[in-house]
Write a protein that holds these residues in place. Structure first.
Motif, PDB file in Angstrom:
ATOM      1  N   ASP A  82      -1.752 -45.999 -43.965  1.00  0.00           N
ATOM      2  CA  ASP A  82      -1.635 -45.279 -45.230  1.00  0.00           C
ATOM      3  C   ASP A  82      -0.712 -46.014 -46.197  1.00  0.00           C
ATOM      4  O   ASP A  82      -0.992 -46.102 -47.389  1.00  0.00           O
ATOM      5  N   ILE A  83       0.377 -46.554 -45.694  1.00  0.00           N
ATOM      6  CA  ILE A  83       1.339 -47.255 -46.542  1.00  0.00           C
ATOM      7  C   ILE A  83       0.731 -48.535 -47.111  1.00  0.00           C
ATOM      8  O   ILE A  83       0.912 -48.851 -48.288  1.00  0.00           O
ATOM      9  N   LEU A  84      -0.007 -49.286 -46.289  1.00  0.00           N
ATOM     10  CA  LEU A  84      -0.623 -50.524 -46.747  1.00  0.00           C
ATOM     11  C   LEU A  84      -1.877 -50.271 -47.577  1.00  0.00           C
ATOM     12  O   LEU A  84      -2.326 -51.148 -48.305  1.00  0.00           O
ATOM     13  N   GLY A  85      -2.457 -49.077 -47.453  1.00  0.00           N
ATOM     14  CA  GLY A  85      -3.659 -48.742 -48.206  1.00  0.00           C
ATOM     15  C   GLY A  85      -4.936 -49.242 -47.573  1.00  0.00           C
ATOM     16  O   GLY A  85      -6.006 -49.133 -48.156  1.00  0.00           O
ATOM     17  N   SER A  86      -4.837 -49.793 -46.368  1.00  0.00           N
ATOM     18  CA  SER A  86      -6.004 -50.325 -45.670  1.00  0.00           C
ATOM     19  C   SER A  86      -5.631 -50.593 -44.218  1.00  0.00           C
ATOM     20  O   SER A  86      -4.464 -50.789 -43.892  1.00  0.00           O
ATOM     21  N   ARG A  87      -6.626 -50.603 -43.352  1.00  0.00           N
ATOM     22  CA  ARG A  87      -6.357 -50.931 -41.951  1.00  0.00           C
ATOM     23  C   ARG A  87      -6.138 -52.431 -41.771  1.00  0.00           C
ATOM     24  O   ARG A  87      -5.372 -52.862 -40.918  1.00  0.00           O
ATOM     25  N   ASN A  88      -6.809 -53.243 -42.573  1.00  0.00           N
ATOM     26  CA  ASN A  88      -6.702 -54.697 -42.468  1.00  0.00           C
ATOM     27  C   ASN A  88      -6.264 -55.283 -43.804  1.00  0.00           C
ATOM     28  O   ASN A  88      -6.867 -54.983 -44.829  1.00  0.00           O
ATOM     29  N   VAL A  89      -5.242 -56.108 -43.755  1.00  0.00           N
ATOM     30  CA  VAL A  89      -4.732 -56.772 -44.949  1.00  0.00           C
ATOM     31  C   VAL A  89      -4.552 -58.247 -44.628  1.00  0.00           C
ATOM     32  O   VAL A  89      -3.926 -58.604 -43.626  1.00  0.00           O
TER      33      VAL A  89
ATOM     34  N   LEU B  28      10.795 -58.277 -43.354  1.00  0.00           N
ATOM     35  CA  LEU B  28      11.407 -58.139 -44.683  1.00  0.00           C
ATOM     36  C   LEU B  28      10.381 -58.351 -45.801  1.00  0.00           C
ATOM     37  O   LEU B  28      10.396 -57.635 -46.808  1.00  0.00           O
ATOM     38  N   ILE B  29       9.491 -59.316 -45.621  1.00  0.00           N
ATOM     39  CA  ILE B  29       8.419 -59.559 -46.595  1.00  0.00           C
ATOM     40  C   ILE B  29       7.551 -58.309 -46.724  1.00  0.00           C
ATOM     41  O   ILE B  29       7.229 -57.865 -47.834  1.00  0.00           O
ATOM     42  N   LEU B  30       7.178 -57.719 -45.581  1.00  0.00           N
ATOM     43  CA  LEU B  30       6.359 -56.508 -45.597  1.00  0.00           C
ATOM     44  C   LEU B  30       7.076 -55.366 -46.298  1.00  0.00           C
ATOM     45  O   LEU B  30       6.488 -54.650 -47.106  1.00  0.00           O
ATOM     46  N   GLU B  31       8.363 -55.165 -45.975  1.00  0.00           N
ATOM     47  CA  GLU B  31       9.125 -54.054 -46.554  1.00  0.00           C
ATOM     48  C   GLU B  31       9.297 -54.221 -48.066  1.00  0.00           C
ATOM     49  O   GLU B  31       9.346 -53.235 -48.792  1.00  0.00           O
ATOM     50  N   ASN B  32       9.381 -55.456 -48.544  1.00  0.00           N
ATOM     51  CA  ASN B  32       9.480 -55.686 -49.976  1.00  0.00           C
ATOM     52  C   ASN B  32       8.151 -55.453 -50.684  1.00  0.00           C
ATOM     53  O   ASN B  32       8.117 -54.966 -51.809  1.00  0.00           O
ATOM     54  N   ARG B  33       7.072 -55.791 -50.019  1.00  0.00           N
ATOM     55  CA  ARG B  33       5.744 -55.615 -50.625  1.00  0.00           C
ATOM     56  C   ARG B  33       5.251 -54.175 -50.502  1.00  0.00           C
ATOM     57  O   ARG B  33       4.622 -53.643 -51.407  1.00  0.00           O
ATOM     58  N   PHE B  34       5.524 -53.557 -49.346  1.00  0.00           N
ATOM     59  CA  PHE B  34       5.097 -52.181 -49.071  1.00  0.00           C
ATOM     60  C   PHE B  34       6.353 -51.356 -48.782  1.00  0.00           C
ATOM     61  O   PHE B  34       6.712 -51.144 -47.624  1.00  0.00           O
ATOM     62  N   THR B  35       7.014 -50.891 -49.833  1.00  0.00           N
ATOM     63  CA  THR B  35       8.335 -50.282 -49.699  1.00  0.00           C
ATOM     64  C   THR B  35       8.358 -49.037 -48.814  1.00  0.00           C
ATOM     65  O   THR B  35       9.402 -48.696 -48.265  1.00  0.00           O
ATOM     66  N   GLY B  36       7.234 -48.378 -48.645  1.00  0.00           N
ATOM     67  CA  GLY B  36       7.165 -47.208 -47.775  1.00  0.00           C
ATOM     68  C   GLY B  36       7.502 -47.523 -46.325  1.00  0.00           C
ATOM     69  O   GLY B  36       7.917 -46.636 -45.566  1.00  0.00           O
ATOM     70  N   LEU B  37       7.356 -48.767 -45.926  1.00  0.00           N
ATOM     71  CA  LEU B  37       7.674 -49.152 -44.544  1.00  0.00           C
ATOM     72  C   LEU B  37       9.164 -48.992 -44.247  1.00  0.00           C
ATOM     73  O   LEU B  37       9.548 -48.787 -43.102  1.00  0.00           O
ATOM     74  N   LYS B  38       9.998 -49.075 -45.276  1.00  0.00           N
ATOM     75  CA  LYS B  38      11.445 -48.934 -45.080  1.00  0.00           C
ATOM     76  C   LYS B  38      11.817 -47.545 -44.585  1.00  0.00           C
ATOM     77  O   LYS B  38      12.875 -47.367 -43.992  1.00  0.00           O
ATOM     78  N   GLN B  39      10.959 -46.565 -44.812  1.00  0.00           N
ATOM     79  CA  GLN B  39      11.247 -45.177 -44.434  1.00  0.00           C
ATOM     80  C   GLN B  39      10.969 -44.883 -42.960  1.00  0.00           C
ATOM     81  O   GLN B  39      11.376 -43.843 -42.459  1.00  0.00           O
TER      82      GLN B  39
END
Length: 80
Positions: free
Chosen positions: A13-20, A35-46
């Protein structure tokens, strides 16, 4: 360097797709990629925790990611 990210549960849900598909500037460790993922998809930080597997193997943050690796995001498990 290109990698395929596969997301399950809330991470999908956070990434908006199953495959990126992601392009990375060069060799990175799992910790750097996190860290790259958390900066691109900030919802992962939660998330309380986020497991990462590369090519069907659980990893440590010090492990290096290689070109064309499949990276699986494993969210915290919930339920009762």
């Amino acid at each position: 360097m290109k990698v395929q990210v596969v997301a399950f549960g809330i991470t999908k849900d956070i990434l908006g797709s199953r495959n990126v598909r992601m392009d990375l500037a060069g060799p990175v460790t799992v910790g750097e990629f996190r860290l790259i993922l958390e900066n691109r998809f900030t919802g992962l930080k939660q998330l309380k925790s986020l497991g990462i597997a590369i090519n069907d193997r659980y990893t440590r943050d010090s492990m290096e990611i290689n070109d064309n690796d499949e990276i699986v995001l494993i969210p915290p498990v919930s339920g009762g």
